[in-house]
Design a protein around this motif. Structure first.
Motif, short mmCIF file in Angstrom:
data_model
loop_
_atom_site.label_atom_id
_atom_site.label_comp_id
_atom_site.label_asym_id
_atom_site.label_seq_id
_atom_site.Cartn_x
_atom_site.Cartn_y
_atom_site.Cartn_z
N PRO A 27 0.82 -1.22 0.00
CA PRO A 27 0.00 0.00 0.00
C PRO A 27 0.85 1.27 0.00
CG PRO A 27 -0.13 -1.12 2.13
CD PRO A 27 0.68 -1.99 1.23
N LEU A 28 0.29 2.29 -0.57
CA LEU A 28 0.92 3.61 -0.51
C LEU A 28 0.93 4.08 0.94
CD1 LEU A 28 -0.66 5.75 -3.38
CD2 LEU A 28 1.75 5.33 -3.03
N ARG A 29 1.94 4.80 1.31
CA ARG A 29 1.94 5.41 2.64
C ARG A 29 0.95 6.57 2.65
NH1 ARG A 29 6.93 7.37 2.95
NH2 ARG A 29 6.42 8.43 4.87
N ARG A 30 0.38 6.84 3.81
CA ARG A 30 -0.62 7.89 3.96
C ARG A 30 -0.12 9.23 3.41
NH1 ARG A 30 -2.74 11.84 7.28
NH2 ARG A 30 -4.95 11.58 7.76
N GLU A 31 1.11 9.58 3.79
CA GLU A 31 1.67 10.88 3.38
C GLU A 31 1.80 10.95 1.85
OE1 GLU A 31 3.20 8.79 5.65
OE2 GLU A 31 2.32 9.85 7.36
N ALA A 32 2.26 9.85 1.24
CA ALA A 32 2.43 9.82 -0.21
C ALA A 32 1.08 9.91 -0.91
CB ALA A 32 3.16 8.54 -0.63
N PHE A 33 0.11 9.14 -0.43
CA PHE A 33 -1.22 9.15 -1.03
C PHE A 33 -1.83 10.55 -0.97
CE2 PHE A 33 -5.85 8.65 -0.68
CZ PHE A 33 -6.12 7.94 -1.84
N LEU A 34 -1.82 11.13 0.25
CA LEU A 34 -2.41 12.47 0.40
C LEU A 34 -1.60 13.53 -0.34
CD1 LEU A 34 -3.66 12.45 4.09
CD2 LEU A 34 -5.03 12.36 1.99
N GLY A 35 -0.30 13.34 -0.44
CA GLY A 35 0.53 14.27 -1.19
C GLY A 35 0.13 14.32 -2.66
N HIS A 36 -0.11 13.14 -3.23
CA HIS A 36 -0.54 13.08 -4.63
C HIS A 36 -1.92 13.73 -4.80
CE1 HIS A 36 2.76 10.69 -6.12
NE2 HIS A 36 2.54 9.74 -5.25
N VAL A 37 -2.84 13.41 -3.90
CA VAL A 37 -4.19 13.98 -3.97
C VAL A 37 -4.11 15.51 -3.84
CG1 VAL A 37 -6.46 14.11 -2.86
CG2 VAL A 37 -5.35 11.89 -3.15
N LYS A 38 -3.31 15.97 -2.90
CA LYS A 38 -3.18 17.42 -2.67
C LYS A 38 -2.64 18.12 -3.91
CE LYS A 38 -1.19 20.88 0.36
NZ LYS A 38 0.06 21.27 0.98
N GLU A 39 -1.62 17.52 -4.52
CA GLU A 39 -1.02 18.11 -5.71
C GLU A 39 -2.00 18.11 -6.88
OE1 GLU A 39 2.33 16.55 -8.78
OE2 GLU A 39 2.92 16.56 -6.66
N ARG A 40 -2.65 16.99 -7.12
CA ARG A 40 -3.57 16.88 -8.25
C ARG A 40 -4.82 17.73 -8.06
NH1 ARG A 40 -2.79 10.47 -9.69
NH2 ARG A 40 -0.59 10.74 -10.20
N GLY A 41 -5.28 17.85 -6.82
CA GLY A 41 -6.46 18.65 -6.54
C GLY A 41 -6.15 20.12 -6.33
N GLU A 42 -4.84 20.43 -6.33
CA GLU A 42 -4.37 21.80 -6.10
C GLU A 42 -4.96 22.39 -4.81
OE1 GLU A 42 -4.86 24.15 -9.66
OE2 GLU A 42 -3.90 22.61 -10.90
N TYR A 43 -4.94 21.56 -3.75
CA TYR A 43 -5.46 22.01 -2.45
C TYR A 43 -4.42 22.84 -1.72
CZ TYR A 43 -8.83 18.32 -3.37
OH TYR A 43 -9.78 17.53 -3.94
N ASP A 44 -4.91 23.75 -0.91
CA ASP A 44 -4.01 24.57 -0.09
C ASP A 44 -3.49 23.79 1.12
OD1 ASP A 44 -4.28 26.80 -1.76
OD2 ASP A 44 -6.08 27.46 -0.69
N THR A 45 -4.31 22.87 1.62
CA THR A 45 -3.93 22.16 2.85
C THR A 45 -4.11 20.65 2.68
OG1 THR A 45 -6.15 22.16 3.82
CG2 THR A 45 -4.77 24.10 4.25
N GLY A 46 -3.41 19.92 3.52
CA GLY A 46 -3.56 18.47 3.57
C GLY A 46 -4.94 18.06 4.05
N GLU A 47 -5.55 18.90 4.89
CA GLU A 47 -6.90 18.59 5.40
C GLU A 47 -7.92 18.56 4.26
OE1 GLU A 47 -4.95 21.07 6.96
OE2 GLU A 47 -4.33 19.60 8.45
N GLU A 48 -7.78 19.49 3.30
CA GLU A 48 -8.69 19.49 2.15
C GLU A 48 -8.52 18.22 1.33
OE1 GLU A 48 -9.30 23.79 0.36
OE2 GLU A 48 -7.18 23.48 0.92
N ALA A 49 -7.29 17.80 1.13
CA ALA A 49 -7.02 16.58 0.38
C ALA A 49 -7.59 15.37 1.11
CB ALA A 49 -5.51 16.42 0.17
N GLU A 50 -7.42 15.35 2.42
CA GLU A 50 -7.93 14.23 3.22
C GLU A 50 -9.45 14.17 3.17
OE1 GLU A 50 -7.86 12.46 7.74
OE2 GLU A 50 -6.31 13.88 7.15
N ARG A 51 -10.10 15.31 3.27
CA ARG A 51 -11.57 15.34 3.22
C ARG A 51 -12.06 14.81 1.87
NH1 ARG A 51 -13.67 21.11 3.78
NH2 ARG A 51 -12.84 21.15 1.68
N ALA A 52 -11.44 15.25 0.79
CA ALA A 52 -11.82 14.77 -0.54
C ALA A 52 -11.61 13.26 -0.63
CB ALA A 52 -11.02 15.49 -1.62
#
Length: 131
Positions: free
Chosen positions: A2-27
């Motif tokens: 499995p992907l590590r949590r930080e890596a997974f959320l990092g990709h989501v944050k980058e692709r979603g162009e979120y300002d915060t990790g919390e926004e990426a996590e919520r999505a």
């Protein structure tokens, strides 16, 4: 593995162009909870095995869906679950999460996932299929 949590959320944050990790996590939480209602059996379990444990559990314990949602309705449902979201921003949310999930699995599993979903999800996963 499995992907590590930080890596997974990092990709989501980058692709979603979120300002915060919390926004990426919520999505990620909303999209995977909705996706889990659309996948069954071994395919859902195999996808979960590629996700960080916390997100795998969300996928495996989904929000209930009466019927499979078309891609458009899936985006609308995502918008309804994310405070302040519009259909336009929810499209970004869905694509950011699903394309990250798609990149974590092999082509065979992605094909099996797409077979369980209504037509059109290939675009949300960022992997357009030939028609």
């Amino acid at each position: 593995m499995p992907l590590r949590r930080e890596a997974f959320l990092g990709h989501v944050k980058e692709r979603g162009e979120y300002d915060t990790g919390e926004e990426a996590e919520r999505a990620a939480r909303v999209v995977l909870a909705l996706l889990g209602a659309h996948l069954v059996g071994e395919v859902r379990a195999r996808l979960a095995a590629h996700l960080p444990e916390e997100f795998a559990l969300i996928l495996l314990n989904p929000l209930q869906s009466v019927e499979p949602l078309s891609p458009e309705r899936f985006v609308r449902a995502t918008a309804a679950w994310i405070e302040g979201a519009t259909e336009r921003t929810a499209t970004w949310d869905v694509s950011a999460v699903l394309s990250t999930a798609a990149d974590a699995v092999d082509e065979d599993l992605l094909d099996q996932i797409l077979l369980q979903l209504p037509v059109g999800y290939d675009l949300l996963f960022g992997h357009p299929q030939p028609t």
